[in-house]
Design a protein around this motif. Structure first.
Motif, PDB file in Angstrom:
ATOM      1  N   PHE A 248      29.808  47.635 -18.239  1.00  0.00           N
ATOM      2  CA  PHE A 248      28.776  46.620 -18.023  1.00  0.00           C
ATOM      3  C   PHE A 248      27.376  47.172 -18.229  1.00  0.00           C
ATOM      4  CE2 PHE A 248      31.947  44.425 -15.176  1.00  0.00           C
ATOM      5  CZ  PHE A 248      32.094  43.311 -15.989  1.00  0.00           C
ATOM      6  N   ASP A 249      26.572  46.381 -18.919  1.00  0.00           N
ATOM      7  CA  ASP A 249      25.144  46.617 -19.058  1.00  0.00           C
ATOM      8  C   ASP A 249      24.449  45.752 -18.005  1.00  0.00           C
ATOM      9  OD1 ASP A 249      22.471  46.675 -19.781  1.00  0.00           O
ATOM     10  OD2 ASP A 249      22.841  46.477 -21.927  1.00  0.00           O
ATOM     11  N   ALA A 250      23.997  46.379 -16.915  1.00  0.00           N
ATOM     12  CA  ALA A 250      23.406  45.636 -15.793  1.00  0.00           C
ATOM     13  C   ALA A 250      21.894  45.549 -15.986  1.00  0.00           C
ATOM     14  CB  ALA A 250      23.746  46.312 -14.474  1.00  0.00           C
ATOM     15  N   PHE A 251      21.496  44.737 -16.915  1.00  0.00           N
ATOM     16  CA  PHE A 251      20.097  44.636 -17.302  1.00  0.00           C
ATOM     17  C   PHE A 251      19.296  43.794 -16.316  1.00  0.00           C
ATOM     18  CE2 PHE A 251      22.358  41.042 -19.025  1.00  0.00           C
ATOM     19  CZ  PHE A 251      21.503  39.973 -18.809  1.00  0.00           C
TER      20      PHE A 251
ATOM     21  N   GLY B 193      17.755  53.889 -17.446  1.00  0.00           N
ATOM     22  CA  GLY B 193      18.260  55.177 -16.969  1.00  0.00           C
ATOM     23  C   GLY B 193      19.020  54.973 -15.684  1.00  0.00           C
ATOM     24  N   ILE B 194      18.282  54.925 -14.572  1.00  0.00           N
ATOM     25  CA  ILE B 194      18.830  54.516 -13.275  1.00  0.00           C
ATOM     26  C   ILE B 194      17.832  53.545 -12.670  1.00  0.00           C
ATOM     27  CG2 ILE B 194      19.367  55.237 -10.916  1.00  0.00           C
ATOM     28  CD1 ILE B 194      21.563  56.043 -12.759  1.00  0.00           C
TER      29      ILE B 194
ATOM     30  N   GLY C 230      22.099  56.429 -17.750  1.00  0.00           N
ATOM     31  CA  GLY C 230      22.196  55.151 -18.433  1.00  0.00           C
ATOM     32  C   GLY C 230      22.050  55.213 -19.940  1.00  0.00           C
ATOM     33  N   LEU C 231      21.559  54.117 -20.501  1.00  0.00           N
ATOM     34  CA  LEU C 231      21.415  54.005 -21.953  1.00  0.00           C
ATOM     35  C   LEU C 231      20.477  55.070 -22.538  1.00  0.00           C
ATOM     36  CD1 LEU C 231      22.057  52.439 -24.571  1.00  0.00           C
ATOM     37  CD2 LEU C 231      20.161  50.892 -23.985  1.00  0.00           C
TER      38      LEU C 231
ATOM     39  N   ASN D 163      15.687  60.678 -16.531  1.00  0.00           N
ATOM     40  CA  ASN D 163      16.300  59.347 -16.407  1.00  0.00           C
ATOM     41  C   ASN D 163      17.524  59.316 -15.503  1.00  0.00           C
ATOM     42  OD1 ASN D 163      14.515  57.923 -18.191  1.00  0.00           O
ATOM     43  ND2 ASN D 163      15.484  59.001 -19.895  1.00  0.00           N
ATOM     44  N   GLY D 164      17.948  60.477 -15.003  1.00  0.00           N
ATOM     45  CA  GLY D 164      19.129  60.540 -14.153  1.00  0.00           C
ATOM     46  C   GLY D 164      18.814  61.113 -12.778  1.00  0.00           C
TER      47      GLY D 164
END
Length: 277
Positions: free
Chosen positions: A23-26, A95-96, A120-121, A210-211
């Motif tokens: 899932f992409d939780a945008f 990222g997060i 993330g992406l 990003n993490g």
């Protein structure tokens, strides 16, 4: 593999697993950090959209970004093909940021086999893994039925009732300037300030790029706020999104006595009857 997080190499290796659902939780609006912007839409191959602001948000609630009802979650999870035996992995394009909110929503609704892609992406792209310009097509419905665990979420009445209980620690994920009322809130009609007796752990302080930072660094941050001394860790933020970043980090280091104050400051700060810290 960690308790909660997976890395890009693991995901790339397991992308084609039969039971994996990605899932992409945008979220369309990013608050509390400088947003990462993309010149065109990009996502990870095989990803499905997880719409936190509509499908998985109770927009009939008076509070901002309210968790979905169990019936609402069941309906949309089944439409997205979630089965009882599925392995769910969630990422977002910042990222997060919003992926932990989706992760905690699954946990509240009784689905345990759910992970978050660390970084993330942006991490996926940085490591050179393939991307695509479209979500995958849904093939068939799922059979998962939500069973809401109300112990994982709380409301302002319960927080207020325990304000002076030393066994409850309210942890605020907003930036220090907002926590200390040094700047105005970004939402109209919301007072500046904080919940009395709460402590501040800005979600950005948990990040390394990003993490997430290392488990050792995360443990130290939680130790600094006295998390070991409390039986009940209540997490708040602006509207219940970034508080889940702290909840995920807490689980990553073995803390499980975590509760989301879903209304968060958008609710507390809007209610003149509630005290300020």
């Amino acid at each position: 593999m960690s308790n909660v997080l997976v890395d890009c190499a693991w995901l790339n290796e397991h992308l084609d697993d039969k039971d994996l659902v990605l899932f992409d939780a945008f979220m369309l609006k990013v608050v509390g950090k400088d947003p990462i912007e993309y010149s065109e839409f990009v996502t990870i191959p095989g990803a499905l959209p997880f719409d936190i602001e509509n499908d998985f948000c109770n927009n009939e609630s008076t509070q901002l970004h309210a968790l979905p009802t169990p019936q609402q979650f069941t309906k949309h999870a089944q439409k997205l093909g979630i089965n009882k035996q599925s392995t769910v992995v969630i990422f977002d394009n910042q990222g997060i940021y919003s992926a932990p909110r989706a992760w905690w929503t699954f946990k509240v609704m009784g689905f345990e086999n759910v992970k978050v892609l660390d970084g993330g992406l942006p991490a996926w792209i940085e490591k050179g893994f393939p991307t695509t310009s479209a979500y995958t097509q849904i093939t068939g419905s799922g059979d998962f039925v939500a069973n809401c665990d109300s112990s994982k979420v709380t409301d302002y009445q319960a927080v207020l009732a325990e304000l002076n209980n030393p066994q409850q620690l309210v942890v605020d994920a907003r930036g220090s300037a907002r926590f200390n009322a040094e700047v105005a809130e970004p939402r109209p009609g919301v007072r500046a300030g904080r919940i009395p007796n709460s402590v501040n752990l800005p979600f950005a302080s948990l990040m390394d790029g990003n993490g997430f930072k290392s488990k050792q660094a995360l443990s130290q941050l939680f130790s600094n706020i006295g998390s070991e001394d409390s039986e009940r860790l209540v997490f708040s933020c602006g509207s219940g999104i970034t508080a889940c970043i702290l909840i995920l980090a807490a689980h990553e280091i073995g803390l499980s006595n975590t509760i989301l104050y879903d209304g968060s400051w958008a609710e507390w700060g809007s209610n003149e009857a509630l005290p300020l810290g």
